[in-house]
Write a protein that holds these residues in place. Structure first.
Motif, PDB file in Angstrom:
ATOM      1  N   VAL A 181       0.836  -1.200   0.000  1.00 46.26           N
ATOM      2  CA  VAL A 181       0.000   0.000   0.000  1.00 46.26           C
ATOM      3  C   VAL A 181       0.872   1.250   0.000  1.00 46.26           C
ATOM      4  CG1 VAL A 181      -1.623   1.365   1.378  1.00 46.26           C
ATOM      5  CG2 VAL A 181      -1.979  -1.107   1.097  1.00 46.26           C
ATOM      6  N   GLU A 185       0.860   4.310  -2.756  1.00 41.89           N
ATOM      7  CA  GLU A 185       0.654   5.710  -2.402  1.00 41.89           C
ATOM      8  C   GLU A 185       1.807   6.574  -2.890  1.00 41.89           C
ATOM      9  OE1 GLU A 185      -2.037   5.266   1.653  1.00 41.89           O
ATOM     10  OE2 GLU A 185       0.159   5.271   1.818  1.00 41.89           O
ATOM     11  N   HIS A 213      -7.173  -1.286  -0.427  1.00 43.85           N
ATOM     12  CA  HIS A 213      -6.724   0.038  -0.883  1.00 43.85           C
ATOM     13  C   HIS A 213      -7.135   0.274  -2.331  1.00 43.85           C
ATOM     14  CE1 HIS A 213      -4.086   3.591  -0.989  1.00 43.85           C
ATOM     15  NE2 HIS A 213      -3.795   3.205  -2.218  1.00 43.85           N
ATOM     16  N   HIS A 217      -9.797   3.162  -3.917  1.00 43.93           N
ATOM     17  CA  HIS A 217      -9.313   4.210  -4.815  1.00 43.93           C
ATOM     18  C   HIS A 217      -9.634   3.934  -6.284  1.00 43.93           C
ATOM     19  CE1 HIS A 217      -7.005   4.982  -1.137  1.00 43.93           C
ATOM     20  NE2 HIS A 217      -6.878   6.214  -1.580  1.00 43.93           N
TER      21      HIS A 217
END
Length: 304
Positions: A181, A185, A213, A217
């Motif tokens: 993750v 990011e 995640h 998103h």
């Protein structure tokens, strides 16, 4: 009529996903990694993925059959048979004419049949993208994924190389493979990330946080080895398969589809029968109770 339209829209939302927001694909793809060498080399998990396929005519027919069955997302990499995997897809499916999406990867070198070495030098990534364009016979790659993050170079530089290709019009969407993750990011601060490809299946849940995640998103999650099962799942899968009238492998794929609306499994096979079975898994629906029962079978494992 309005109710029927709503039902059709709901079904479409379950069976397709807009990768990158604008590239709609069906949620069962095809992983072409093992379409190399001789047929006997493809069994199990020990194939070298080194030489071009010996039975090319049979495999090109298989890939074309996949399209007939509705499969429209095909995954490959420059490292598969030293580019031979991309060439096979082009031989079978080009010209794609907007009906087929090809995802490829760069960032791993193959100095020998047994070595897979991460290499993320930005200039190398750009060079390999150029070679992929030639082998796939396209002007723009639909989806270029960083095959592995190379700790020898800043992630910003590796993703930056893919972003440069995107700005030049040579890459439509950018993806990552085998990442955390935190890496997603970090990469997302450099360029929009449209997909993540990690090992994930009923038996190996090390990427649970990544699945959550990507779902949050709107990022496509492409689990590879999606039907890799251990003995612990045989009985429960058989029970759910009997309840649904589906094969156990189809139930395993249906579990992934139920797990998140952005999951797109990419099972690979050289069998026409298994291909049809995999494609039909898109129509298998699990109840929440069945999904929960299967989900509780395994604790997260270590990623390969």
């Amino acid at each position: 009529m309005a109710a029927m339209d709503d039902d059709n829209a709901l079904l479409e939302s379950k069976t397709t996903f807009a990768l990158g927001g604008d590239l709609t694909v069906r949620r069962i793809g095809y992983g072409s990694m093992r379409l190399t060498g001789a047929p006997e080399d493809r069994r199990g998990l020990t194939g070298t993925i080194w030489r071009t396929a010996r039975d090319r005519s049979e495999l090109t027919a298989l890939l074309r059959r996949a399209v007939e069955l509705g499969v429209d997302l095909f995954d490959t990499a420059d490292a598969y048979a030293l580019g031979g995997g991309e060439e096979l897809l082009a031989e079978a499916l080009h010209p794609y004419e907007g009906t087929v999406t090809v995802a490829t990867k760069a960032g791993v070198v193959r100095p020998s049949p047994t070595e897979w070495v991460t290499h993320g030098h930005p200039a190398y990534l750009r060079q390999q993208a150029e070679l992929s364009l030639r082998r796939l016979r396209v002007e723009r790659l639909d989806l270029l994924q960083l095959h592995r993050v190379d700790p020898a170079y800043p992630l910003a530089d590796q993703v930056g190389a893919l972003k440069q290709l995107q700005e030049e019009g040579k890459v439509r969407h950018i993806g990552l493979s085998e990442v955390t993750v935190e890496q997603i990011e970090e990469a997302s601060r450099i360029a929009p990330i449209s997909s993540v490809q990690n090992l994930y299946n009923l038996s190996n849940r090390a990427s649970e946080a990544v699945v959550d995640h990507t779902a949050a998103h709107g990022i496509a999650f492409l689990p590879y080895f999606p039907v890799s099962l251990d003995d612990a799942h045989a009985g429960p899968l058989a029970a759910v398969a009997e309840e649904t009238g589906a094969a156990p492998s189809q139930v395993a794929l249906a579990w992934l589809l139920h797990r998140s609306p952005t999951v797109i499994p990419i099972p690979g096979t050289a069998s026409a029968g298994h291909l049809a079975e995999n494609a039909a898994a898109l129509e298998v629906r699990l109840t929440d109770a069945q999904f929960t029962a299967l989900s509780g079978l395994t604790t997260p494992g270590a990623a390969a």
